[in-house]
Design a protein around this motif. Structure first.
Motif, PDB file in Angstrom:
ATOM      1  N   ASN A   1      67.050   9.167 -29.796  1.00 49.48           N
ATOM      2  CA  ASN A   1      66.795   7.750 -29.519  1.00 49.48           C
ATOM      3  C   ASN A   1      68.118   7.002 -29.371  1.00 49.48           C
ATOM      4  N   PRO A   2      68.825   7.224 -28.272  1.00 50.94           N
ATOM      5  CA  PRO A   2      70.106   6.533 -28.088  1.00 50.94           C
ATOM      6  C   PRO A   2      69.906   5.030 -27.927  1.00 50.94           C
ATOM      7  N   ASN A   3      70.922   4.292 -28.310  1.00 50.17           N
ATOM      8  CA  ASN A   3      70.855   2.835 -28.285  1.00 50.17           C
ATOM      9  C   ASN A   3      71.900   2.292 -27.317  1.00 50.17           C
ATOM     10  N   PRO A   4      71.478   1.705 -26.194  1.00 52.04           N
ATOM     11  CA  PRO A   4      72.434   1.221 -25.194  1.00 52.04           C
ATOM     12  C   PRO A   4      72.946  -0.190 -25.445  1.00 52.04           C
ATOM     13  N   SER A   5      72.641  -0.773 -26.600  1.00 51.67           N
ATOM     14  CA  SER A   5      72.945  -2.193 -26.833  1.00 51.67           C
ATOM     15  C   SER A   5      74.421  -2.525 -26.664  1.00 51.67           C
ATOM     16  N   SER A   6      75.315  -1.655 -27.127  1.00 55.30           N
ATOM     17  CA  SER A   6      76.745  -1.962 -27.034  1.00 55.30           C
ATOM     18  C   SER A   6      77.195  -2.051 -25.584  1.00 55.30           C
ATOM     19  N   ALA A   7      76.669  -1.168 -24.743  1.00 57.45           N
ATOM     20  CA  ALA A   7      77.022  -1.211 -23.323  1.00 57.45           C
ATOM     21  C   ALA A   7      76.430  -2.437 -22.647  1.00 57.45           C
ATOM     22  N   VAL A   8      75.210  -2.784 -23.003  1.00 60.97           N
ATOM     23  CA  VAL A   8      74.584  -3.977 -22.431  1.00 60.97           C
ATOM     24  C   VAL A   8      75.376  -5.224 -22.823  1.00 60.97           C
ATOM     25  N   ASP A   9      75.805  -5.285 -24.080  1.00 67.15           N
ATOM     26  CA  ASP A   9      76.632  -6.417 -24.524  1.00 67.15           C
ATOM     27  C   ASP A   9      77.891  -6.538 -23.668  1.00 67.15           C
ATOM     28  N   ALA A  10      78.549  -5.402 -23.430  1.00 68.83           N
ATOM     29  CA  ALA A  10      79.790  -5.420 -22.651  1.00 68.83           C
ATOM     30  C   ALA A  10      79.535  -5.854 -21.215  1.00 68.83           C
ATOM     31  N   LEU A  11      78.435  -5.400 -20.635  1.00 61.93           N
ATOM     32  CA  LEU A  11      78.135  -5.763 -19.256  1.00 61.93           C
ATOM     33  C   LEU A  11      77.724  -7.230 -19.150  1.00 61.93           C
ATOM     34  N   VAL A  12      77.004  -7.735 -20.117  1.00 58.75           N
ATOM     35  CA  VAL A  12      76.646  -9.159 -20.114  1.00 58.75           C
ATOM     36  C   VAL A  12      77.908 -10.019 -20.203  1.00 58.75           C
ATOM     37  N   ARG A  13      78.851  -9.642 -21.062  1.00 60.31           N
ATOM     38  CA  ARG A  13      80.113 -10.389 -21.148  1.00 60.31           C
ATOM     39  C   ARG A  13      80.861 -10.336 -19.822  1.00 60.31           C
ATOM     40  N   THR A  14      80.813  -9.196 -19.163  1.00 63.88           N
ATOM     41  CA  THR A  14      81.447  -9.066 -17.858  1.00 63.88           C
ATOM     42  C   THR A  14      80.790  -9.987 -16.836  1.00 63.88           C
ATOM     43  N   LEU A  15      79.473 -10.021 -16.823  1.00 58.20           N
ATOM     44  CA  LEU A  15      78.756 -10.893 -15.894  1.00 58.20           C
ATOM     45  C   LEU A  15      79.070 -12.360 -16.168  1.00 58.20           C
ATOM     46  N   GLU A  16      79.116 -12.742 -17.436  1.00 60.44           N
ATOM     47  CA  GLU A  16      79.411 -14.137 -17.765  1.00 60.44           C
ATOM     48  C   GLU A  16      80.811 -14.525 -17.295  1.00 60.44           C
TER      49      GLU A  16
END
Length: 275
Positions: A115-130
């Protein structure tokens, strides 16, 4: 990899353009992102034709780097489209060669996590988008995500996160991302949004018997989170689209959604389906 680099002739049939609203007008040439100001390593290329109306962000798969995907993005030659290839944040443990993962994938024995958790990558990509929206003048609805396998998962999860953070009842069309293409990358979450994300999603995968296939329940998860989900299932082969026919599905999808700036002085246009 040798993808088809041009849209087939019939991929542009029944496509029309319409003037964008005045609020859609934006800088013709966008400021490039600066190293150190986003949390991920990257390669960036402005549009070849001098009009940065769309931004295609490419996310590589497990064990790769951003360099091949930067080359891929350039080879696609999408009109009026800048390219941003991002590198995953984590080097895979115990490997000497450059090989990156978007989120923890293996346990201490080297086995895949159940059950891998992608939250850290999603956080980084959201910061990039912002950062891209605030500092580089990219409207969210001009940003397209493309990801392979683990990168496709991160793209799809990020689209949902972005929608939950930025949706507006009065400007919902401008609150979501332009499109998401996931190549063999499933959602890992179980979305239950109060309103589905309107970002169009293309899910490209192979027959379930192939190594690049998706589980039978994968499409149901996408449709719980997204309002517009298109599936392309192909037989044989593995991994990324290889042939011209396979790439045509992706190119047609983009051709319906890319924005175009008209001749000098005539403003910005949106490319839409004729339906």
């Amino acid at each position: 990899m040798d993808p088809a680099t041009t849209t087939p002739d019939d991929a542009t049939k029944e496509i029309t353009v319409r003037p964008a609203s005045q609020a859609d007008e934006s800088l013709k040439v966008k400021p490039p992102p600066k190293s150190g100001e986003i949390p991920l390593e990257f390669k960036y290329f402005p549009s070849d034709d001098g009009a940065d109306e769309n931004l295609l962000i490419l996310l590589h798969g497990l064990g790769d780097t951003h360099a091949p995907f930067a080359k891929l993005g350039k080879s696609l030659k999408l009109p009026q489209t800048a390219i941003l290839a991002l590198r995953a944040p984590e080097q895979i443990p115990y490997l000497d060669e450059p090989a990156y993962q978007w989120y923890p994938t293996f346990d201490h024995l080297g086995e895949f996590l159940q059950n891998p958790n992608p939250s850290s990558a999603v956080d980084a990509l959201v910061r990039t988008l912002e950062y891209l929206v605030a500092k580089c003048s990219w409207p969210a609805k001009r940003i397209h995500l493309f990801g392979f396998a683990q990168g496709g998962t991160v793209a799809a999860e990020t689209g949902l996160r972005w929608w939950s953070l930025h949706r507006s009842t009065t400007q919902s069309a401008s609150s979501s991302l332009a499109t998401i293409v996931t190549i063999c990358g499933p959602l890992l979450s179980f979305p239950t949004p109060s309103s589905k994300c309107p970002t169009p999603v293309l899910v490209f995968h192979r027959q379930p018997s192939e190594s690049s296939g998706l589980a039978a329940t994968a499409l149901a998860s996408f449709r719980k989170g997204y309002d517009d989900v298109r599936e392309v299932k192909v037989a044989g082969g593995e991994g990324m689209p290889r042939s011209r026919d396979e790439w045509e599905n992706v190119m047609r999808f983009w051709s319906e959604r890319l924005s175009r700036r008209g001749p000098s002085g005539s403003g910005l246009y949106e490319v839409m389906t004729g339906a």
